[in-house]
Design a protein around this motif. Structure first.
Motif, PDB file in Angstrom:
ATOM      1  N   ARG A  71       0.814  -1.218   0.000  1.00  0.00           N
ATOM      2  CA  ARG A  71       0.000   0.000   0.000  1.00  0.00           C
ATOM      3  C   ARG A  71       0.851   1.273   0.000  1.00  0.00           C
ATOM      4  O   ARG A  71       0.317   2.366  -0.137  1.00  0.00           O
ATOM      5  CB  ARG A  71      -0.935  -0.011   1.207  1.00  0.00           C
ATOM      6  N   ARG A  72       2.164   1.128   0.170  1.00  0.00           N
ATOM      7  CA  ARG A  72       3.028   2.314   0.107  1.00  0.00           C
ATOM      8  C   ARG A  72       2.922   2.935  -1.281  1.00  0.00           C
ATOM      9  O   ARG A  72       2.735   2.230  -2.283  1.00  0.00           O
ATOM     10  CB  ARG A  72       4.494   1.944   0.377  1.00  0.00           C
ATOM     11  N   LYS A  73       3.047   4.229  -1.342  1.00  0.00           N
ATOM     12  CA  LYS A  73       2.910   4.948  -2.611  1.00  0.00           C
ATOM     13  C   LYS A  73       3.922   4.457  -3.644  1.00  0.00           C
ATOM     14  O   LYS A  73       3.597   4.280  -4.814  1.00  0.00           O
ATOM     15  CB  LYS A  73       3.083   6.443  -2.366  1.00  0.00           C
ATOM     16  N   ARG A  74       5.149   4.226  -3.191  1.00  0.00           N
ATOM     17  CA  ARG A  74       6.213   3.746  -4.089  1.00  0.00           C
ATOM     18  C   ARG A  74       6.065   2.278  -4.430  1.00  0.00           C
ATOM     19  O   ARG A  74       6.624   1.797  -5.398  1.00  0.00           O
ATOM     20  CB  ARG A  74       7.584   3.897  -3.401  1.00  0.00           C
ATOM     21  N   LEU A 108      -3.584  -5.369  -8.177  1.00  0.00           N
ATOM     22  CA  LEU A 108      -2.135  -5.338  -8.002  1.00  0.00           C
ATOM     23  C   LEU A 108      -1.508  -4.739  -9.258  1.00  0.00           C
ATOM     24  O   LEU A 108      -1.696  -5.229 -10.354  1.00  0.00           O
ATOM     25  CB  LEU A 108      -1.599  -6.745  -7.758  1.00  0.00           C
ATOM     26  N   VAL A 109      -0.763  -3.667  -9.064  1.00  0.00           N
ATOM     27  CA  VAL A 109      -0.141  -2.961 -10.182  1.00  0.00           C
ATOM     28  C   VAL A 109       1.360  -3.181 -10.106  1.00  0.00           C
ATOM     29  O   VAL A 109       1.949  -3.118  -9.019  1.00  0.00           O
ATOM     30  CB  VAL A 109      -0.449  -1.439 -10.100  1.00  0.00           C
ATOM     31  N   SER A 110       1.987  -3.452 -11.243  1.00  0.00           N
ATOM     32  CA  SER A 110       3.444  -3.569 -11.275  1.00  0.00           C
ATOM     33  C   SER A 110       3.993  -2.534 -12.242  1.00  0.00           C
ATOM     34  O   SER A 110       3.552  -2.436 -13.385  1.00  0.00           O
ATOM     35  CB  SER A 110       3.874  -4.978 -11.679  1.00  0.00           C
ATOM     36  N   ASP A 111       4.919  -1.723 -11.749  1.00  0.00           N
ATOM     37  CA  ASP A 111       5.533  -0.666 -12.547  1.00  0.00           C
ATOM     38  C   ASP A 111       7.038  -0.826 -12.495  1.00  0.00           C
ATOM     39  O   ASP A 111       7.589  -1.265 -11.487  1.00  0.00           O
ATOM     40  CB  ASP A 111       5.186   0.725 -11.989  1.00  0.00           C
ATOM     41  N   LYS A 112       7.689  -0.409 -13.574  1.00  0.00           N
ATOM     42  CA  LYS A 112       9.142  -0.398 -13.581  1.00  0.00           C
ATOM     43  C   LYS A 112       9.581   0.970 -13.077  1.00  0.00           C
ATOM     44  O   LYS A 112       9.222   2.002 -13.635  1.00  0.00           O
ATOM     45  CB  LYS A 112       9.684  -0.652 -14.990  1.00  0.00           C
ATOM     46  N   GLY A 113      10.342   0.974 -11.989  1.00  0.00           N
ATOM     47  CA  GLY A 113      10.783   2.225 -11.385  1.00  0.00           C
ATOM     48  C   GLY A 113      11.917   2.870 -12.154  1.00  0.00           C
ATOM     49  O   GLY A 113      12.415   2.328 -13.148  1.00  0.00           O
ATOM     50  N   GLN A 114      12.346   4.028 -11.671  1.00  0.00           N
ATOM     51  CA  GLN A 114      13.447   4.756 -12.308  1.00  0.00           C
ATOM     52  C   GLN A 114      14.749   3.961 -12.231  1.00  0.00           C
ATOM     53  O   GLN A 114      15.615   4.097 -13.082  1.00  0.00           O
ATOM     54  CB  GLN A 114      13.624   6.120 -11.653  1.00  0.00           C
ATOM     55  N   ASP A 115      14.850   3.137 -11.196  1.00  0.00           N
ATOM     56  CA  ASP A 115      16.057   2.314 -11.035  1.00  0.00           C
ATOM     57  C   ASP A 115      16.023   1.063 -11.903  1.00  0.00           C
ATOM     58  O   ASP A 115      16.972   0.281 -11.919  1.00  0.00           O
ATOM     59  CB  ASP A 115      16.255   1.942  -9.570  1.00  0.00           C
ATOM     60  N   GLY A 116      14.923   0.830 -12.616  1.00  0.00           N
ATOM     61  CA  GLY A 116      14.814  -0.331 -13.492  1.00  0.00           C
ATOM     62  C   GLY A 116      14.222  -1.556 -12.816  1.00  0.00           C
ATOM     63  O   GLY A 116      13.999  -2.578 -13.454  1.00  0.00           O
ATOM     64  N   ALA A 117      13.965  -1.465 -11.523  1.00  0.00           N
ATOM     65  CA  ALA A 117      13.410  -2.605 -10.779  1.00  0.00           C
ATOM     66  C   ALA A 117      11.883  -2.599 -10.882  1.00  0.00           C
ATOM     67  O   ALA A 117      11.247  -1.542 -10.877  1.00  0.00           O
ATOM     68  CB  ALA A 117      13.828  -2.536  -9.321  1.00  0.00           C
ATOM     69  N   LEU A 118      11.302  -3.764 -10.969  1.00  0.00           N
ATOM     70  CA  LEU A 118       9.856  -3.912 -11.023  1.00  0.00           C
ATOM     71  C   LEU A 118       9.301  -3.740  -9.620  1.00  0.00           C
ATOM     72  O   LEU A 118       9.714  -4.419  -8.683  1.00  0.00           O
ATOM     73  CB  LEU A 118       9.496  -5.293 -11.579  1.00  0.00           C
ATOM     74  N   ARG A 119       8.363  -2.805  -9.464  1.00  0.00           N
ATOM     75  CA  ARG A 119       7.784  -2.522  -8.158  1.00  0.00           C
ATOM     76  C   ARG A 119       6.299  -2.899  -8.168  1.00  0.00           C
ATOM     77  O   ARG A 119       5.580  -2.597  -9.121  1.00  0.00           O
ATOM     78  CB  ARG A 119       7.948  -1.049  -7.815  1.00  0.00           C
ATOM     79  N   TYR A 120       5.875  -3.544  -7.111  1.00  0.00           N
ATOM     80  CA  TYR A 120       4.478  -3.944  -6.962  1.00  0.00           C
ATOM     81  C   TYR A 120       3.804  -3.026  -5.960  1.00  0.00           C
ATOM     82  O   TYR A 120       4.398  -2.626  -4.964  1.00  0.00           O
ATOM     83  CB  TYR A 120       4.385  -5.392  -6.446  1.00  0.00           C
ATOM     84  N   ARG A 121       2.528  -2.703  -6.240  1.00  0.00           N
ATOM     85  CA  ARG A 121       1.745  -1.922  -5.291  1.00  0.00           C
ATOM     86  C   ARG A 121       0.279  -2.230  -5.513  1.00  0.00           C
ATOM     87  O   ARG A 121      -0.115  -2.740  -6.581  1.00  0.00           O
ATOM     88  CB  ARG A 121       2.017  -0.431  -5.438  1.00  0.00           C
ATOM     89  N   ILE A 122      -0.521  -1.931  -4.509  1.00  0.00           N
ATOM     90  CA  ILE A 122      -1.953  -2.117  -4.638  1.00  0.00           C
ATOM     91  C   ILE A 122      -2.515  -0.847  -5.248  1.00  0.00           C
ATOM     92  O   ILE A 122      -2.313   0.249  -4.721  1.00  0.00           O
ATOM     93  CB  ILE A 122      -2.601  -2.417  -3.272  1.00  0.00           C
TER      94      ILE A 122
END
Length: 127
Positions: A71-74, A108-122
């Motif tokens: 649930r964290r924004k990032r 569940l949303v998965s985005d690629k962050g600025q660092d290139g890592a795949l980030r999961y969030r609700i």
């Protein structure tokens, strides 16, 4: 299936006394096969113990912890989830798919962050 029941006691007694052993008889199906009630599937001891220990501790469960992190924004990376839970990566992905998406019905949303890592969030939209 044919089974023959012959008591060892009868055989041993006959051999000791020199008598001929008692005639053998064919076993009934009930004697050979266990009852179906005895084979009924019961919840495993480990499952009951895990549920009881989590409930008795009163602290947050791993599910609660993961949902809070998601649930964290990032959001959170797979590596961070592995470190937080102590699970293997495939177990974390299975939890995200099976529990978060399917069982809880969360988006569940998965985005690629600025660092290139795949980030999961609700995500904000729920089913």
């Amino acid at each position: 299936m044919t089974s023959i029941i012959h008591s060892i006691d009868d055989e041993g007694a006959a051999a000791a006394t020199g008598e001929t052993p008692a005639p053998m008889r064919q076993a009934s199906r009930a004697e050979v096969l266990p009852s179906r009630k005895a084979n009924a599937r019961k919840p495993g001891k480990h499952q009951e113990t895990a549920r009881q220990s989590a409930a008795s501790k009163g602290g947050p469960t791993k599910t609660d912890m993961i949902l809070k992190l998601l649930r964290r924004k990032r959001g959170i990376t797979l590596a961070e989830l592995v470190e937080a839970t102590g699970w293997q990566a495939h177990s974390v992905r299975g939890f995200l798919s099976g529990t978060v998406r399917k069982k809880l019905g969360l988006s569940l949303v998965s985005d690629k962050g600025q660092d290139g890592a795949l980030r999961y969030r609700i995500g904000s939209a729920q089913k």
